[in-house]
Design a protein around this motif. Structure first.
Motif, short mmCIF file in Angstrom:
data_model
loop_
_atom_site.label_atom_id
_atom_site.label_comp_id
_atom_site.label_asym_id
_atom_site.label_seq_id
_atom_site.Cartn_x
_atom_site.Cartn_y
_atom_site.Cartn_z
N MET A 2 8.98 12.74 -18.70
CA MET A 2 10.01 11.80 -18.26
C MET A 2 9.40 10.45 -17.91
SD MET A 2 13.06 12.62 -15.79
CE MET A 2 14.00 11.45 -14.95
N ALA A 3 8.25 10.46 -17.26
CA ALA A 3 7.57 9.20 -16.92
C ALA A 3 7.15 8.46 -18.18
CB ALA A 3 6.37 9.47 -16.03
N ASP A 4 6.72 9.21 -19.20
CA ASP A 4 6.34 8.58 -20.47
C ASP A 4 7.53 7.90 -21.11
OD1 ASP A 4 3.73 9.38 -20.19
OD2 ASP A 4 3.94 11.14 -21.48
N THR A 5 8.70 8.52 -21.03
CA THR A 5 9.91 7.94 -21.60
C THR A 5 10.28 6.65 -20.88
OG1 THR A 5 10.71 10.12 -22.21
CG2 THR A 5 12.34 8.37 -22.14
N LYS A 6 10.17 6.67 -19.55
CA LYS A 6 10.47 5.47 -18.76
C LYS A 6 9.50 4.35 -19.11
CE LYS A 6 11.19 3.83 -14.07
NZ LYS A 6 11.17 4.17 -12.64
N GLN A 7 8.22 4.68 -19.21
CA GLN A 7 7.20 3.70 -19.56
C GLN A 7 7.45 3.13 -20.95
OE1 GLN A 7 4.81 2.42 -17.62
NE2 GLN A 7 4.15 1.08 -19.25
N ALA A 8 7.81 4.00 -21.89
CA ALA A 8 8.09 3.56 -23.26
C ALA A 8 9.28 2.60 -23.29
CB ALA A 8 8.36 4.76 -24.16
N LYS A 9 10.29 2.87 -22.49
CA LYS A 9 11.46 1.99 -22.43
C LYS A 9 11.11 0.64 -21.82
CE LYS A 9 15.03 5.52 -22.38
NZ LYS A 9 16.13 6.14 -21.63
N GLN A 10 10.26 0.66 -20.79
CA GLN A 10 9.83 -0.60 -20.17
C GLN A 10 9.01 -1.43 -21.17
OE1 GLN A 10 7.76 0.84 -16.70
NE2 GLN A 10 9.56 0.58 -15.39
N THR A 11 8.13 -0.75 -21.90
CA THR A 11 7.31 -1.43 -22.91
C THR A 11 8.21 -2.02 -23.99
OG1 THR A 11 5.44 0.02 -22.48
CG2 THR A 11 5.49 -1.08 -24.63
N GLU A 12 9.20 -1.27 -24.43
CA GLU A 12 10.15 -1.73 -25.44
C GLU A 12 10.90 -2.97 -24.97
OE1 GLU A 12 12.32 -1.71 -28.99
OE2 GLU A 12 10.57 -0.52 -28.45
N ARG A 13 11.36 -2.95 -23.72
CA ARG A 13 12.10 -4.10 -23.18
C ARG A 13 11.21 -5.34 -23.08
NH1 ARG A 13 14.42 -0.11 -19.89
NH2 ARG A 13 13.05 -0.64 -18.14
N LYS A 14 9.97 -5.16 -22.65
CA LYS A 14 9.04 -6.28 -22.54
C LYS A 14 8.75 -6.89 -23.91
CE LYS A 14 5.81 -8.92 -20.67
NZ LYS A 14 6.12 -10.11 -19.92
N ALA A 15 8.53 -6.03 -24.91
CA ALA A 15 8.28 -6.53 -26.28
C ALA A 15 9.51 -7.27 -26.81
CB ALA A 15 7.90 -5.38 -27.20
N ALA A 16 10.69 -6.76 -26.51
CA ALA A 16 11.93 -7.43 -26.95
C ALA A 16 12.08 -8.79 -26.28
CB ALA A 16 13.14 -6.54 -26.65
N ARG A 17 11.73 -8.88 -24.98
CA ARG A 17 11.80 -10.18 -24.28
C ARG A 17 10.82 -11.18 -24.87
NH1 ARG A 17 12.36 -7.09 -19.63
NH2 ARG A 17 10.17 -7.30 -19.09
#
Length: 109
Positions: A1-16
């Motif tokens: 679950m923590a990996d999924t949260k981290q992956a989503k944060q990474t995805e949002r940062k790359a999108a920004r």
């Protein structure tokens, strides 16, 4: 679950970052770039506009910088030299700051 949260944060940062690259490109009639490793701080995305304007962004990882550049459609160069460096236009402020470091002008701090 923590990996999924981290992956989503990474995805949002790359999108920004990609959104910021696209905005820079739109303001400067297009853009090209180069990725510069900063050690533990991450990777600098150096941007050079078609009009000679320039700027940079910092991503926490090289993979994120590369992902953001690809999403934004940024043409990347291996090195910041030759044709890419020749496009950069600097003004009096930049020259003053660069000269100041060398000859006792305004400090860079």
């Amino acid at each position: 679950m923590a990996d999924t949260k981290q992956a989503k944060q990474t995805e949002r940062k790359a999108a920004r970052l990609a959104k910021q690259i696209k905005a820079f490109s739109a303001r400067h009639g297009g853009a090209e770039g180069q990725l510069a490793h900063l050690g533990q701080r991450g990777t600098r995305i150096v941007l050079v506009g078609e009009d000679g304007g320039w700027g940079d962004l910092v991503a926490p990882t090289h993979d994120m910088a590369l992902s953001a550049a690809e999403r934004a459609g940024l043409t990347l160069h291996e090195n910041f030299d030759g044709e890419l460096a020749a496009k950069v236009r600097t003004g009096p402020y930049e020259w003053s700051r660069m000269a100041g470091i060398q000859v006792g002008g305004p400090s860079n701090g």
